[in-house]
Structure formats: C-alpha cells, structure tokens
Enzyme design. Structure first.
Site, PDB file in Angstrom:
ATOM      1  N   ASP A 279       0.867  -1.167   0.000  1.00 59.59           N
ATOM      2  CA  ASP A 279       0.000   0.000   0.000  1.00 59.59           C
ATOM      3  C   ASP A 279       0.916   1.233   0.000  1.00 59.59           C
ATOM      4  OD1 ASP A 279      -2.103   1.721  -0.040  1.00 59.59           O
ATOM      5  OD2 ASP A 279      -3.201   0.788   1.600  1.00 59.59           O
TER       6      ASP A 279
HETATM    7  C1  BGC Z   1      -5.000   3.351   0.031  1.00 58.12           C
HETATM    8  C2  BGC Z   1      -5.139   2.338  -1.078  1.00 58.12           C
HETATM    9  C3  BGC Z   1      -5.002   3.003  -2.414  1.00 58.12           C
HETATM   10  C4  BGC Z   1      -3.669   3.722  -2.465  1.00 58.12           C
HETATM   11  C5  BGC Z   1      -3.410   4.400  -3.794  1.00 58.12           C
HETATM   12  C6  BGC Z   1      -3.760   4.213  -0.130  1.00 58.12           C
HETATM   13  O1  BGC Z   1      -3.767   5.265   0.735  1.00 58.12           O
HETATM   14  O2  BGC Z   1      -4.970   2.689   1.269  1.00 58.12           O
HETATM   15  O3  BGC Z   1      -6.385   1.701  -0.966  1.00 58.12           O
HETATM   16  O4  BGC Z   1      -5.134   2.069  -3.436  1.00 58.12           O
HETATM   17  O5  BGC Z   1      -3.654   4.700  -1.456  1.00 58.12           O
HETATM   18  O6  BGC Z   1      -4.243   5.461  -4.006  1.00 58.12           O
END
Ligand code: BGC
Length: 752
Positions: A279
C-alpha cells in the site's frame, strides 16, 4: 497541434491484444528481457511513483528515461499518459512501457454507487457489468491497472473504509469480490479495454482496533480463515492479477512484511501467480511500526516477505541497490520479483500498443449507455428500510416538494474515490426530482443545517478543496427556520440527510455513528410540522437511525449512489423503480453494540430469556435492521422449504429449494437468502451463516422455486481446535427467506 496529440495520431492505438498470448510465450519474452536488464533497471520496475499528487514530489522525465520507475499512479489524463509513455518507450534504453495504476473503485469518469452500495444490490452480474464499464473508461486514458476490488470484511461501522467493501459477510463478500475481478479483467488477464485487478488490502484491515483507520488488527486464526480471508481467496481464484498489502499490523506483524499472509497463505495455500504491491508508503512505514530498524531493513523485510512493488515510498529504489551489492538479496530473488511485472505488461499488450487514442476518450466517457447503467445501479442498490402506511411510492401529481437537508443540492452523491470525475456532472437530489416531476411541480430546497468534519480530510488538503464558509449563529437560525417553513408549506418533504463525501472512506473513521451535526434536530423539527416526510439517506456506513425511526414513516438508504444519484432516487421515490437492495451490513440500534454482526456464535447463556444472558440490560442485543434486510413496494412470501435428502454423507451434496411468491400488486425484486447453522462439531459455529442467495424479479402474483446447492464447500470451516479445514458429521439447521432472521426452517444430517 500539441506534441502529444501528434504522438497519438502517428503511433498505434491501444487496442491491446485481441487474443490472450500463450503463457509460455509470455514467460519466454519476460525472461529474455530480464537478461538484458541492469540491476538498476530491474529495481526501477519494482518502484511505483505517485505522479503530480503528493506535495513536494516532483517526477522529472529523466526518471522515466533512465528506467527508474516502471509504474505511475494517479495519472488520469490521456495526453499526459501518452507523453510519459513516449519517453519510456522511445527514450529509455530497453523501451519498457509504463504501467499506469489508479483507484478505479466504483467507476472512473462515470461514477457508480460506492462498493458497499453495490454489495447491497446482491447482484453479481450488475457488479461485473459496472466494473467492466469502469475498466473501459479507465483504459481509454491509459490506466490499465486498478487498485480494486477492496474486499476487507468490516464489522465496525465506525471504520471509514467500510464504504469501500462489501460489508460484514464472507460469503456475500466472496461473490462480490469475484464478480469485480471478472468485470475489471474481462475474458482474460490482459484483455483489451480492461484493467488488471488488484485485490486489497491483504488482510484483516477491516478489523482495526476501535474502527480507527490504520490501527492494529488482532484477528484469531478461526476468524482469519473463515471470515477475513475468503473474499481474497475468491478474488485470487477469479484470477486477480495482483494484490495489495495493508497498512496495519496483523497480530503484531505489519501486513506489508507479513510472511504468514504473503507466503503461507498467498503462495503456499493459494498458489497465487500474480504480483504483490505494497500500500502507499507502507514499505517505508515498516520503521514507523517499530518493526524495521532502518529504511534498508524495511526494504529487506518487505521484499523478502514477498512484496514485489513498492508503492510511492521509494524505499526500494533507494535501498535495494545496496542490499543487492551486499548479497543480502540475490540476483535470483530480484529477478523473481521483476518477472511477474514484466509478464503483466506483456499480457496487457503494452509493448505492442503503448499509447491511447486521445480522440476516443470523450466518446467513451460520454456513452449514454454507461450513464444509464449508473442510473440503474443507483436504483438497484438502494435499500428501503421503512415504509409505514405505504407512504412510498409518491404520486407524480404532487405539486410542492421540499428537499430539506445538507445533501439535497450537493454533488456529494459520488462518495470517496471519485477522483477522476468532475463533480459538476453529478445529478443532485433536487435536479433528479425536478426532472422527474417536470415544470408543473415546484421542487424547492433548503439545507437547514451544515455538516462538516471536525478534522479536515487529507483528500481535501491534497486536492485543494475549499471548505464551505461556516454560517454564523444568526444565519444558522435563519436557515433552520427557513427549512422548517418550507416543509410546512409543501405537500411532501424529502429529507436528504447523511454525511458529506469525505466523512466516509480512507482516514474517515468516526467515534459516533449518529447523523452528523444537527441533522437529527432538523429531522424532528420537520416531522413536527405534521406534513408527510420521507428520509433519503446519503452516506457510506451503518448509521444510528433509532431517533429517525421514531419520527419518520419512510426511510430509503440510497448510500452514495453515484453520478446519476438524483435520477435514481427520483425513480425510486416515484415508483419508476422498486427498491430491491438489501443490507450487506447490520445496522445497530446504538454504537454501543459495535461490533455487531449476524454470524456470531452462541454463548454460555444465549440471549433467549431473562436472567444471566448475554444481552445488555439497557437495550436489546438485536440490531435495528438485520443483515440482509430490505423492503419493497410489493410483498413476498416464502414457502415449501425442503432439502433433496434428510441425510448426506461427508463430502456429499444436497439441494435446498424454496418457493418465493410476489403476493403484492407490483413487480419487484426479492433477494432469496439461504442460511445454515451447524449444531455441534470440533468448534462452535455461528448461529447462522449465509450460504446462498439469488436476487429474483417477480411480477405481481408470480411464484418461483429457487434452488441452492449445499456441498462440502459450504459446510467446511477452519477449526481452531484442529488448526485446519474440517467438515464435521453433524446436524444442520437451514433457513431461507428475506433476511438473516428468516424463520422458514428445515434441517439435515451429515454422516461420516
Ligand atoms: C489506500 C489504497 C489506495 C492507495 C493508492 C492508499 O492510501 O490505502 O487503498 O489504493 O492509497 O491510491
């Protein structure tokens, strides 16, 4: 003509590959390319960067030219995508195309209802269809990888990200997860006009302590395998090309370096063949957890646990070279991480068709059929919670309609993760009602109250959203009275209440689940006028509706219904659509009941009688609205529940059938639900577990027999007594009906 447009004309259009490439060819090509790559180029492929969104992070073209990043996220503009792709393909040494990722969660340009709402449709074919449309729009601008489906089971309404998943149940969650993967990826992994799926956030993220986003999760083995993991497994089985780790610690070990999850479960138990991305910034944050000693240690532990790509933090690009030089990471390990990423690009046809046709984008975006699908989805996902005295549907002859509440005229119908859409396109509740009733009716609006977050959302900070100026005390009084007066002078009031968009989603947890601000006070004042009132909820989590239920005869849970939301709501309120959505999550009576979910186990003293029972002394332990619940403008009756045999041997299958009849006077949909309970075995089993469902459409008076298969797959469970999957010889209860409290019952035995 701009350079980028010239490029798009002179170079092949992204039609991608019309046929799947044989896997042996994919592997050969990837391996051949790998032999030509320098360690730096390999590490570049493992590094994904945010483009132009993270304050202070500026990506120069040289990063691409030198092959230092294999993927970008947050690019939503076809011209920019083509320009950067041109640098990668024409000016980098090995001409490896970039892979663009984006959070296509519930639509790209055309925003559909939020995922929790989509789950409320109990309609996998609808879910597959809309994710296919979303993939079509995203791929038109060059986005070929979505960070979805989000399949985290959530049983705590305080957690903001409950809106992004399919609710509380692993069975429903698994069906929704698989449907999304099929929709995004299309007929095969790499199919044209489709995107790669990325199932997330692996795993247990929804169990965050106190519902606080990013906080630790403590999930016992039994719940891990039986509740939190099944939707991930379903997505992997459906062929999800990739998987994203989660932010939090799972049982004390960060998910981004968790070898139990990434090795034992994902690779050993499930034989996952795709690639794993962290993530955002979660590799770097392994040090924040108090887990990694240094950035180098963070890179080492995430990499060796099985995280192939570092999203955003640049920890891999900075640390892997030294880890490689010192021999802590071998060339073979590096190659093993790069290979699936190259294979993904090959399957997508990016080497042959790296560019998109910019002239096509608006045509794709403006497809009327996609808007129609959004309107239909908005109607199919709403849940009718209450309709005392048949207030709904309303007559189209109504002359004066008041729309009261802070959600009546906003574009906040889209919900979180609607970043690529211009909010100006959203059809508001007021606009939807005006369009429905035409020029002869007066539809007037008054917000009555304002709602706001006490602490601002980081999405507002990143995107520079201007806060709405706050009313002073005098204005607040005037607006409140204006709204109540408007209700008094109208034939009917639609109360459009709920929560602003940024009150649900990432980093949007709440300590309360009441209607924010003074909305409940407004509701009481409006209902006190004695005029007919319908409450339309626009929100993304179970709310405490105990107060609302005491005052309002009709409640429609519309969730964040998407870009056509106002039209979908108008269709429902005036009977052009009949509500058929049902709750994918339990609605508590009060937040003190959290966590509350239907599939709990029995206790020492079940809540069946007075005395020493498990219930609260100050209120019932039953929810306000149970899982699976939802009304219709017609009625349904269930009968004739039976199994094909009264006894079945272990590993054997039997069929359960039940009749469902539309006993009312309108056509409508009912979700026929099947629940089972195992009475005894190696471990205690939940009082009920969903094991089948089908949304059926019935005309007035029509009756249908619905059949479900119950085999070992439905009966097996992870036993914490045995530390493994078991199927017990036992006695089973079976219920079928309209929600998780269904009373129509039968039983069967499973023998050795
Ligand atoms: C989130 C993810 C997301 C990623 C990219 C993160 O903060 O937890 O779910 O896909 O950002 O935007």
């Amino acid at each position: 003509m701009k350079l980028t447009s010239l490029l798009a004309l002179s170079l092949p259009v992204c039609a991608a590959l019309a046929q799947p490439l044989p896997e042996s060819q994919v592997r050969q090509r990837a391996e051949a390319l790998l032999t030509k790559m320098t360690p730096g180029e390999k590490i570049g492929q493992l590094s994904q960067l945010f483009y132009g969104i993270v304050p202070g992070m500026k990506i120069s073209d040289d990063v691409i030219r030198q092959g230092k990043s294999g993927s970008f996220l947050m690019i939503t503009d076809a011209a920019l995508a083509n320009r950067l792709q041109h640098i990668a393909v024409e000016q980098s040494r090995l001409h490896i195309p970039l892979l663009y990722g984006f959070d296509v969660i519930h639509g790209f340009h055309t925003i559909f209802p939020v995922p929790l709402a989509m789950a409320a449709s109990w309609d996998p074919s609808l879910i597959e269809r809309v994710q296919g449309l979303a993939a079509h729009e995203a791929s038109a601008v060059g986005v070929r990888w979505t960070f979805a489906p989000m399949v985290d089971i959530a049983r705590d309404a305080r957690w903001g990200r409950i809106v992004e998943g399919a609710g509380e149940d692993p069975y429903l969650g698994s069906k929704v997860a698989a449907a999304q993967v099929r929709g995004f990826q299309g007929p095969y992994n790499g199919a044209p006009d489709h995107v790669l799926a990325c199932v997330k956030h692996f795993a247990g993220y929804g169990a965050a302590d106190g519902g606080r986003d990013y906080d630790s999760s403590w999930v016992p083995e039994d719940q891990m395998w039986n509740v939190y993991l099944p939707p991930f497994h379903a997505a992997v089985e459906a062929g999800s090309a990739s998987l994203m780790t989660a932010y939090m610690d799972l049982n004390g070990v960060p998910a981004t370096a968790n070898t139990f999850l990434l090795q034992q479960v994902l690779h050993k138990a499930w034989n996952f063949r795709g690639f794993v991305v962290s993530d955002a910034f979660s590799v770097r944050d392994l040090a924040t957890h108090g887990f990694a000693a240094s950035p180098e240690d963070a890179a080492f532990r995430a990499f060796t646990a099985g995280v192939d790509m570092d999203m955003g933090s640049m920890t891999y690009s900075k640390q892997l070279p030294a880890l490689l030089d010192s021999g802590k990471i071998s060339k073979a390990e590096l190659d093993a991480a790069v290979l699936p990423l190259l294979e993904a690009k090959i399957r997508l046809g990016l080497f042959e068709h790296p560019y998109v046709d910019e002239s096509r984008v608006q045509t794709v975006f403006n497809a009327a059929s996609t808007r129609e699908a959004a309107r239909e989805a908005g109607a199919r996902t709403a849940v009718l919670l209450r309709n005392e005295g048949g207030v709904l549907p309303l007559a189209k002859t109504i002359q004066r309609v008041a729309v009261i509440g802070p959600l009546g005229e906003t574009s906040d119908l889209l919900g979180s993760w609607s970043l690529a859409n211009s909010h100006a396109q959203a059809v508001t509740v007021v606009e939807g009602l005006r369009a429905k009733l035409g020029p002869n009716a007066r539809v007037e609006a008054a917000p009555g109250v304002q709602i706001s977050r006490r602490y601002p959302s980081f999405f507002d900070l990143i995107f520079g959203t201007k806060p709405t100026p706050k009313w002073d005390a005098g204005q607040a009084r005037t607006e409140f009275s204006r709204a109540v007066d408007l209700a008094r002078n109208s034939d009917v009031t639609i109360l459009a209440l709920g929560a602003a968009q940024q009150m649900s989603g990432e980093a949007a947890s709440r300590s309360s689940i009441d209607l924010p601000g003074r909305q409940e006070e407004l509701l009481e004042a409006v209902t006190a006028t004695g005029k007919p009132v319908v409450l339309v909820l626009i929100n993304g989590r179970p709310l405490n509706l105990t107060g609302a239920v005491a005052h309002v005869p009709a409640i429609l849970e519309a969730w964040y219904p998407g870009v056509e939301g106002g039209n979908s709501i108008a269709d429902l309120l005036f009977g052009d659509a009949n509500p058929g959505g049902q709750l994918p999550v339990t609605f508590p009576r009060s937040p003190g009941q959290i966590p509350i979910y239907y599939a709990h186990t029995l206790t020492h003293q079940p809540d069946t009688a007075a005395g020493f029972t498990s219930r609260y002394w100050d209120e019932p332990s039953s929810p306000l609205y149970p899982f699976g619940y939802g009304l219709s403008y017609t009625q349904f009756a269930f009968s004739n529940l039976h199994t094909s045999a009264s006894t079945v041997a272990k590993r054997g299958k039997l069929t359960v059938s039940v009749d469902v009849e539309n006993t009312g006077s309108r056509p409508g949909d009912e979700v026929v639900q099947l629940y089972i309970h195992q009475r005894f075995g190696s471990a205690s089993r939940p009082v009920r577990e969903l094991k089948g469902f089908e949304r059926v459409a019935l005309t007035a008076g029509q009756k249908r027999t619905v059949e479900f298969e119950l085999g070992p797959e439905e009966r097996k469970y992870w036993s914490s007594a045995k530390h493994g999957w078991v199927e017990d010889a036992s006695k089973f209860d079976v219920w079928a009906g309209a929600d998780s409290t269904a009373s129509l019952h039968t039983e069967f035995d499973v023998t050795e």
